[in-house]
Design a protein around this motif. Structure first.
Motif, PDB file in Angstrom:
ATOM      1  N   LEU A 204      64.513  26.283  57.890  1.00 33.20           N
ATOM      2  CA  LEU A 204      64.549  24.820  57.806  1.00 33.20           C
ATOM      3  C   LEU A 204      65.967  24.297  58.029  1.00 33.20           C
ATOM      4  N   SER A 205      66.962  25.040  57.532  1.00 31.96           N
ATOM      5  CA  SER A 205      68.354  24.648  57.764  1.00 31.96           C
ATOM      6  C   SER A 205      68.694  24.724  59.248  1.00 31.96           C
ATOM      7  N   GLN A 206      68.177  25.762  59.918  1.00 31.18           N
ATOM      8  CA  GLN A 206      68.460  25.911  61.342  1.00 31.18           C
ATOM      9  C   GLN A 206      67.868  24.761  62.154  1.00 31.18           C
ATOM     10  N   ILE A 207      66.755  24.214  61.706  1.00 33.69           N
ATOM     11  CA  ILE A 207      66.106  23.118  62.430  1.00 33.69           C
ATOM     12  C   ILE A 207      66.709  21.769  62.055  1.00 33.69           C
ATOM     13  N   PHE A 208      66.798  21.527  60.751  1.00 31.33           N
ATOM     14  CA  PHE A 208      67.106  20.164  60.313  1.00 31.33           C
ATOM     15  C   PHE A 208      68.606  19.855  60.210  1.00 31.33           C
ATOM     16  N   LYS A 209      69.450  20.849  59.931  1.00 33.05           N
ATOM     17  CA  LYS A 209      70.882  20.543  59.820  1.00 33.05           C
ATOM     18  C   LYS A 209      71.493  20.155  61.164  1.00 33.05           C
ATOM     19  N   PRO A 210      71.194  20.860  62.263  1.00 30.40           N
ATOM     20  CA  PRO A 210      71.694  20.385  63.559  1.00 30.40           C
ATOM     21  C   PRO A 210      71.133  19.008  63.926  1.00 30.40           C
ATOM     22  N   LEU A 211      69.847  18.789  63.631  1.00 28.35           N
ATOM     23  CA  LEU A 211      69.234  17.497  63.924  1.00 28.35           C
ATOM     24  C   LEU A 211      69.917  16.383  63.139  1.00 28.35           C
ATOM     25  N   TRP A 212      70.195  16.647  61.853  1.00 29.86           N
ATOM     26  CA  TRP A 212      70.856  15.646  61.020  1.00 29.86           C
ATOM     27  C   TRP A 212      72.272  15.378  61.520  1.00 29.86           C
ATOM     28  N   TYR A 245      73.382  29.096  62.276  1.00 29.85           N
ATOM     29  CA  TYR A 245      72.227  29.684  61.597  1.00 29.85           C
ATOM     30  C   TYR A 245      71.574  30.777  62.430  1.00 29.85           C
ATOM     31  N   ARG A 246      71.628  30.649  63.747  1.00 29.51           N
ATOM     32  CA  ARG A 246      71.112  31.715  64.617  1.00 29.51           C
ATOM     33  C   ARG A 246      71.915  32.995  64.409  1.00 29.51           C
ATOM     34  N   GLU A 247      73.238  32.849  64.346  1.00 29.83           N
ATOM     35  CA  GLU A 247      74.111  34.007  64.144  1.00 29.83           C
ATOM     36  C   GLU A 247      73.960  34.579  62.740  1.00 29.83           C
TER      37      GLU A 247
END
Length: 264
Positions: A204-212, A245-247
């Motif tokens: 969820l962090s990988q999806i929403f933190k970049p979006l935010w 987050y990918r790394e």
């Protein structure tokens, strides 16, 4: 008896900075010494610095920004230090303010600089950078880089701080590929920082933190007013968070694999 003039050391770290470093060096030639620590550049940066009559250049392997800057700080001969990134330039009015500050009777140990961001050669007014400030001028005897962060390093100051009025010019964006590579590198270093702190990967962090980050910088912090420049900068800054987050996920998988391989 006139007061003795205070000497100043200008410090810079580099890796493949041709196109940036020339302007930076020219802008700090007023310093009493210029020391550059280069992490084995391959684009001519080291050769340019080695042949510059006012520069002392040292090659030192890069592990992370904090270690490299801590090593560089130790090379300074003078207590007052001006620590710049290779893509930063000191304009004339800021130069005068720096000289006046170090030669004043100030009790302050360090000074923040606000920065003016440049997208190629055009100013970037918003996109989250309008309140950005960093320590750039400080007393070596009163400051050190915290070992708790390896990217966007933190200066720990023993004493009070001030803020200079004039802005430092930051040429943050040379071209798309260069800025993208820089943001991906920052993301990977942040992932290592998270991994060492045992911060766990979360999808969820990988999806929403970049979006935010994109929404925050582009809409709330007015990147939309920077036009096409704002879209590019806000997207690549968000991409850095995605890469983080990918790394981190990759590092955790490698660690788990190593654990099972050494189990009896």
């Amino acid at each position: 008896m006139p007061k003795e003039r205070q000497k100043l050391s200008a410090l810079i770290i580099t890796y493949n900075e041709m196109g940036y470093i020339e302007r930076c060096i020219e802008s700090v030639e007023f310093a009493d010494e210029i020391i550059v620590v280069d992490s084995y550049s391959t684009d001519g940066t080291y050769e340019y610095l080695e042949n510059h009559p006012k520069v002392k250049v040292i090659q030192h392997p890069f592990s992370n920004f904090t270690h490299q800057k801590s090593f560089t700080l130790k090379q300074a001969s003078n207590d007052w230090v001006l620590f710049l990134d290779a893509d930063e330039v000191v304009p004339e009015q800021l130069k005068k303010e720096i000289i006046d500050t170090v030669n004043s009777d100030t009790d302050l140990a360090a000074f923040w600089f606000y920065r003016k961001f440049m997208f190629t050669d055009r100013p970037l007014h918003f996109s989250g950078w309008q309140t950005d400030k960093n320590y750039r001028l400080f007393r070596k005897s009163k400051a050190r880089f915290s070992d708790k962060k390896i990217v966007h390093e933190t200066l720990v100051v023993d004493g009070s701080s001030g803020i200079l009025n004039e802005k430092l010019i930051h040429y943050c964006y040379k071209n798309y590929d260069d800025y993208k590579a820089k943001m991906l590198k920052y993301g990977r270093l942040k992932a290592k920082e998270d991994f060492y702190r045992e911060n766990r990967y979360n999808v969820l962090s990988q999806i929403f933190k970049p979006l935010w980050k994109f929404v925050n910088h582009y809409l709330i912090r007015l990147g939309i007013l920077d036009g096409k420049k704002g879209i590019i900068i806000c997207y690549l800054n968000a991409l850095s968070d995605f890469e983080r987050y990918r790394e981190l996920k990759k590092l955790e998988k490698k660690n788990e694999l190593a654990y099972y391989l050494v189990m009896p």
